[in-house]
Motif scaffolding. Structure first.
Motif, mmCIF file in Angstrom:
data_model
loop_
_atom_site.group_PDB
_atom_site.id
_atom_site.type_symbol
_atom_site.label_atom_id
_atom_site.label_comp_id
_atom_site.label_asym_id
_atom_site.label_seq_id
_atom_site.Cartn_x
_atom_site.Cartn_y
_atom_site.Cartn_z
ATOM 1 N N GLY A 151 -10.480 26.987 -0.619
ATOM 2 C CA GLY A 151 -9.911 25.690 -0.943
ATOM 3 C C GLY A 151 -10.799 24.929 -1.903
ATOM 4 O O GLY A 151 -12.027 24.952 -1.779
ATOM 5 N N VAL A 152 -10.182 24.259 -2.868
ATOM 6 C CA VAL A 152 -10.917 23.402 -3.800
ATOM 7 C C VAL A 152 -10.099 22.144 -4.017
ATOM 8 O O VAL A 152 -8.867 22.193 -4.130
ATOM 9 C CB VAL A 152 -11.198 24.127 -5.137
ATOM 10 N N GLY A 197 -5.584 19.359 -5.101
ATOM 11 C CA GLY A 197 -6.274 20.501 -4.509
ATOM 12 C C GLY A 197 -5.425 21.750 -4.521
ATOM 13 O O GLY A 197 -4.192 21.693 -4.641
ATOM 14 N N PHE A 198 -6.105 22.891 -4.355
ATOM 15 C CA PHE A 198 -5.449 24.191 -4.273
ATOM 16 C C PHE A 198 -6.065 24.971 -3.112
ATOM 17 O O PHE A 198 -7.282 24.910 -2.893
ATOM 18 C CB PHE A 198 -5.615 24.981 -5.575
ATOM 19 N N THR A 199 -5.218 25.681 -2.372
ATOM 20 C CA THR A 199 -5.703 26.517 -1.276
ATOM 21 C C THR A 199 -5.130 27.913 -1.409
ATOM 22 O O THR A 199 -3.989 28.098 -1.862
ATOM 23 C CB THR A 199 -5.306 25.937 0.095
ATOM 24 N N MET A 217 -0.482 24.209 -3.670
ATOM 25 C CA MET A 217 -1.042 23.039 -4.337
ATOM 26 C C MET A 217 -0.823 21.812 -3.462
ATOM 27 O O MET A 217 0.209 21.670 -2.807
ATOM 28 C CB MET A 217 -0.386 22.827 -5.698
ATOM 29 N N GLU A 218 -1.802 20.915 -3.491
ATOM 30 C CA GLU A 218 -1.765 19.722 -2.650
ATOM 31 C C GLU A 218 -2.073 18.501 -3.502
ATOM 32 O O GLU A 218 -3.078 18.468 -4.209
ATOM 33 C CB GLU A 218 -2.790 19.877 -1.528
ATOM 34 N N GLU A 251 0.834 -1.198 0.000
ATOM 35 C CA GLU A 251 0.000 0.000 0.000
ATOM 36 C C GLU A 251 0.877 1.260 0.000
ATOM 37 O O GLU A 251 1.325 1.708 1.062
ATOM 38 C CB GLU A 251 -0.920 -0.001 1.219
ATOM 39 N N PRO A 252 1.140 1.857 -1.160
ATOM 40 C CA PRO A 252 1.912 3.103 -1.199
ATOM 41 C C PRO A 252 1.077 4.291 -0.715
ATOM 42 O O PRO A 252 -0.154 4.313 -0.860
ATOM 43 C CB PRO A 252 2.268 3.256 -2.681
ATOM 44 N N ARG A 253 1.749 5.292 -0.135
ATOM 45 C CA ARG A 253 1.092 6.502 0.371
ATOM 46 C C ARG A 253 1.897 7.734 -0.069
ATOM 47 O O ARG A 253 3.125 7.691 -0.126
ATOM 48 C CB ARG A 253 0.994 6.478 1.896
ATOM 49 N N LEU A 254 1.195 8.851 -0.310
ATOM 50 C CA LEU A 254 1.865 10.068 -0.755
ATOM 51 C C LEU A 254 1.121 11.300 -0.266
ATOM 52 O O LEU A 254 -0.116 11.362 -0.342
ATOM 53 C CB LEU A 254 1.958 10.114 -2.287
ATOM 54 N N SER A 255 1.882 12.295 0.229
ATOM 55 C CA SER A 255 1.341 13.627 0.547
ATOM 56 C C SER A 255 2.352 14.653 0.043
ATOM 57 O O SER A 255 3.536 14.578 0.383
ATOM 58 C CB SER A 255 1.148 13.813 2.058
ATOM 59 N N LEU A 256 1.880 15.597 -0.752
ATOM 60 C CA LEU A 256 2.750 16.632 -1.305
ATOM 61 C C LEU A 256 2.043 17.975 -1.223
ATOM 62 O O LEU A 256 0.900 18.106 -1.657
ATOM 63 C CB LEU A 256 3.099 16.320 -2.765
ATOM 64 N N ASN A 257 2.735 18.958 -0.630
ATOM 65 C CA ASN A 257 2.182 20.307 -0.509
ATOM 66 C C ASN A 257 3.259 21.291 -0.974
ATOM 67 O O ASN A 257 4.358 21.323 -0.412
ATOM 68 C CB ASN A 257 1.777 20.589 0.939
ATOM 69 N N VAL A 258 2.939 22.078 -2.018
ATOM 70 C CA VAL A 258 3.917 22.944 -2.652
ATOM 71 C C VAL A 258 3.368 24.357 -2.736
ATOM 72 O O VAL A 258 2.196 24.567 -3.095
ATOM 73 C CB VAL A 258 4.264 22.444 -4.072
ATOM 74 N N SER A 259 4.205 25.335 -2.401
ATOM 75 C CA SER A 259 3.831 26.734 -2.567
ATOM 76 C C SER A 259 3.954 27.124 -4.034
ATOM 77 O O SER A 259 4.984 26.873 -4.680
ATOM 78 C CB SER A 259 4.732 27.623 -1.709
#
Length: 865
Positions: free
Chosen positions: A661-662, A650-652, A590-591, A575-583
């Protein structure tokens, strides 16, 4: 030798000797001596007597005054200790604490004792606060001696200390703040909706109960009600025991309390959360991008953590509303050990309230039957019930030292019901009894071995029991149902700080769960006793990185599940997992989130005709792998491992008072059974295996300032089943709510908080019978209903307005109180939550409608200290 010289030279030595002899002194520093032995020497030297409370003066240390006169000595002692020294006569004096004290202190870290500049110092219960200077120093005047000060600094653990403790340290107190070592998870992206709700960089939502504001319809921070204010999370039947995260069923949610998996989450048939919110420190909600340390919960995770710090002061509280009363507390046993407890019990078995009446009507309304022509038919039932619930928790906190913390927790939840229904015309009776209980124990040892390496070891045992007995028609039929779950788990995890902003987390979890389902029916005779045991070995690994300028945060890892049903099969899932949050520049971020997950426990939903409701849902283990199925239906008893895949983008935008946020997402869940999905046209399906996928967009716009917070949230979902063995093979999911809209706002003025909100959603799908004579199949015995295509009809739209208000005030300097009032369904709109059909004794089709709560008021009063 002159008398003054005797005092100045030998008096300190005599005081120290006397202090050591009496056991009240510590090692002298700069001619500092214990106060009480020094007072005794003054009594002998000047032939006087002092009156004081030993406990007040025992910890005080003073520097020996240089004055040779009694008045000068007493004046010096008063200045040093801030004691009031009153002369009653030529010989008798009293010493007592002043009502207020002047404070000065220097705040340092406990590692290198460096200055903690910029730390906030708040006098709780007042408007007084200050920030430490560049040297970590602060000073306050006229602070109540029994006041509590809260010291906080970014990167350090909060510290509570009393003004009296600080005043006892001379000339100025030294305060050491403990470094908070938790890395990468403390970066908050935005505060949303109300105070205490924050969106984290990894996409999760965190609720802080201590800072929680108010939400429409809630006068207490009910955890499982609060999460439903978030986009993408709803309960289609208005309960906390059936929460739907992005179109999933409730059994697809992993609910944790202090790291313990919970199999029961609600009281009063799911209308009230079973978890006391006042000892809950924080709640984390994860809809996607789950950290690798978590298994289960293919739809989402709700993780509750109780307060985890050993505080030096006692605190607690109690409250009463129109459903239940509760009490909680934190008792420090010493500087390194504390005990927490909470208890709650319903008042419903001895106090009849408007709130209870609405809840009861909502829970048992299925006994109100209408004919197909929608003309109401009064069946003349008399209902007698004895119902109550209770829960209690306990937690032992023990800090072995600054680097090793031991925690032991337990929770017990119970619902009990005895219900008798009598038809007034015929006198026939139906009787049901129900006992539902969840008992859990857990423990953890968190250790920090160096600045870069830490570990944690935890384990738990949880037991869930459901015993239900239903006797119908004067004993003609008896139904005995029992559902038992036993689960044990141990987990080891480590974290290594490889470089600045980069950590590598690893661990292993072993879980064993056993489930038993027993059913005994007297007429027709049916007996079933199904047992199963599942064991899962799950190593996991994850890398987490945060750039120093916070422009990028990323976490990637995997969980490896070796699953073994001791009776039937084995499986290995990655089960791979990923979280990425970039300005993206400025306030725009962006998320990207993604995950593969699986679970082996499900709730089957059977015997929908039984009016008790809660016993319809019974836990059961997976007994096959989904990739071994043929033609979508191996047999009626098959229940595969449920597996999910999800991705989202997503974008915040967060600047000033605005948050926007969407997020778009796609989720696919495989290995589901019609037996777990809540179909109430039970003559139509027989355990077919399939899948569902849901595509959706979640939108939130929130404007907030010091007093107001207003938000609009909208969710669009398209949720569809795919069952190869059913015609048509694709049709709307039972939870296919296409449109959900919330408009709400809160207002805070001094101690008054008000919340008002409006919730709208489109109708959920359901299946109608065929029209006319073809609606009943008379070619089988007993006769059954012929249904149209599954979920080809929809209920009317749902609309509900809620309001709530709370007011805080002081009963004394330490005791606070809160009054609360709320109204659910303020407009008293009749919302149909569900519709299903059944055949009556005359072989006619009856329509049974489940209707939402009507106008439901509630009041509460709370005290806390």
């Amino acid at each position: 030798m002159p008398k003054t010289l005797l005092k100045r030279v030998f008096l300190p030595i005599l005081v120290l000797c006397a202090a050591v002899f009496t056991g009240h002194a510590q090692e002298p520093q700069d001619s500092t001596v214990a106060l009480i032995p020094y007072l005794r020497l003054l009594e002998q030297d000047f032939n006087i007597k002092f009156s004081y409370v030993d406990e007040d003066l025992q910890p005080l240390q003073v520097q020996v005054p240089q004055s040779t006169s009694l008045d000068g000595i007493l004046q010096d002692l008063g200045a040093q200790t801030q004691l009031e020294i009153e002369k009653l006569s030529d010989r008798y004096y009293t010493l007592a604490y002043t009502a207020t004290v002047d404070l000065c202190a220097r705040v340092l870290d406990n590692f290198g004792e460096n200055n903690a500049a910029g730390a906030s110092v708040e006098v709780l219960g007042s408007n007084t606060s200050i920030v430490t200077d560049a040297d970590g120093r602060f000073a306050l005047e006229n602070v109540p001696r029994d006041a509590t000060l809260l010291l906080r600094h970014l990167g350090f653990k909060p510290l509570y200390v009393t003004a009296g403790e600080l005043a006892a340290s001379k000339p100025c107190a030294r305060i050491l703040l403990r470094i908070h070592y938790q890395q990468l998870e403390e970066v908050v992206v935005s505060q949303i909706l109300t105070s205490g709700i924050t969106k984290q960089w990894d996409g999760s939502i965190q609720l802080d109960s201590e800072d929680f504001g108010i939400l429409p319809g809630l006068i207490e921070p009910d955890v499982l009600q609060t999460v439903q204010a978030l986009p993408g999370i709803r309960s289609v039947d208005e309960t906390v025991s059936d929460i739907n995260i992005r179109g999933g069923t409730n059994d697809q949610n992993l609910i944790l309390w202090d790291g313990i998996k919970m199999y029961q989450s609600g009281h009063f048939f799911g209308l009230i959360s079973a978890f006391n919110p006042y000892l809950t420190d924080k709640v984390t909600i994860i809809k996607n991008g789950t950290p690798a340390r978590f298994g289960d919960g293919v739809s989402g995770i709700i993780s509750m953590e109780t307060k985890n710090e050993v505080e030096s002061e006692i605190f607690g509280g109690a409250g009463l509303n129109l459903i239940s009363g509760d009490v909680y507390g934190h008792l420090p046993l010493n500087k390194s050990m504390a005990l927490q407890f909470s208890a709650r019990r319903s008042v419903t078995d001895f106090l009849n309230t408007p709130t209870y009446n609405q809840f009861f009507e909502r829970a048992f309304q299925d006994t109100e039957v209408k004919e197909n022509n929608n003309q109401g038919t009064d069946t003349g039932f008399r209902q007698d019930e004895t119902f109550y619930f209770y829960d209690f928790t306990g937690k032992l906190l023990y800090d072995l030292n600054e680097d090793h913390q031991l925690r032991l927790s337990f929770i017990y939840i119970n619902n009990a019901l005895e219900y008798v229904e009598t038809a007034e015309e015929s006198g026939r009776t139906n009787q049901s009894t129900l006992d539902q209980a969840n008992l859990s124990f857990g423990g953890s040892l968190e250790s920090r071995w160096s600045e870069r390496f830490s570990s944690g070891f935890s384990g738990y045992y949880t037991s869930y029991d459901l015993d239900a007995l239903n006797i119908t028609s004067e004993g003609e039929q008896q139904l005995d149902q029992r559902n038992e779950v036993l689960e044990t788990s141990v987990k080891l995890h480590t974290s290594w700080q490889a470089a600045e902003g980069l950590s590598w987390n690893n661990g292993y979890q072993l879980t064993e769960v056993g489930i038993r389902n027993f059913t005994d029916v007297t007429q027709p005779p049916v007996n079933s006793n199904i047992k199963g045991v599942m064991r899962t070995h799950a190593p996991f690994t994850e890398l987490r990185f945060a750039a120093p300028d916070n422009r990028i945060h990323v976490a990637g890892g995997a969980r490896f599940n070796a699953i073994e049903n001791l009776n039937t099969f084995k499986a290995f899932l990655v089960e791979p997992r990923l979280s990425l949050n970039v300005s993206l520049g400025g306030a725009l971020r962006m998320e990207v989130l993604g995950e593969f997950k699986s679970q082996t426990t499900n709730q089957i939903i059977d015997l929908e005709q039984n009016f008790l409701g809660i016993e319809k849902r019974r836990w059961i283990l997976s007994n096959t792998k989904s990739d071994t199925l043929e033609n979508g239906r191996p047999n009626e008893q098959a229940l595969p491992v449920v597996r999910s895949k999800q991705g989202s983008l997503g974008f915040t935008y967060d600047r000033g008072n605005w948050f926007v946020g969407v997020e778009g997402f796609y989720k696919k869940v495989e290995g589901i059974s019609t037996a777990t999905q809540g179909f109430q046209n039970e003559d139509q399906f027989n355990g077919e295996i399939g899948e569902y996928d849901v595509r959706g967009v979640e939108f939130l716009i929130n404007h907030k300032n010091d007093r107001f917070s207003t938000w609009l949230s909208y969710t669009h979902n398209v949720n569809e089943y795919a069952f190869e063995a059913i015609t048509p093979s694709k049709f709307p999911n039972n939870l296919d709510i296409r449109h959900t809209l919330t408009l709400a706002g809160t207002y805070t003025y001094n101690h008054l908080k008000i919340g008002v909100g409006l919730n709208y959603r489109s109708g959920k799908p359901y299946t109608q019978p065929e029209e006319g004579p073809g609606g009943i199949n008379i070619n089988v015995f007993p006769n059954s209903i012929n249904y149209r295509e599954p979920n080809s009809s929809r209920l009317p739209e749902y609309l509900r307005a809620d309001a709530s208000a709370t007011y805080d005030f002081d009963l004394s300097r330490r005791v606070k109180a809160t009054l609360g009032a709320s109204v659910l369904n303020l407009l008293n709109k009749r919302n149909i939550l569900n519709t299903y059909y059944r055949l009556n004794d005359q072989n006619e089709i009856e329509t049974v409608e489940s209707v939402s709560l009507g106008l439901t008021p509630n009041l509460s009063v709370r005290v806390h200290f």
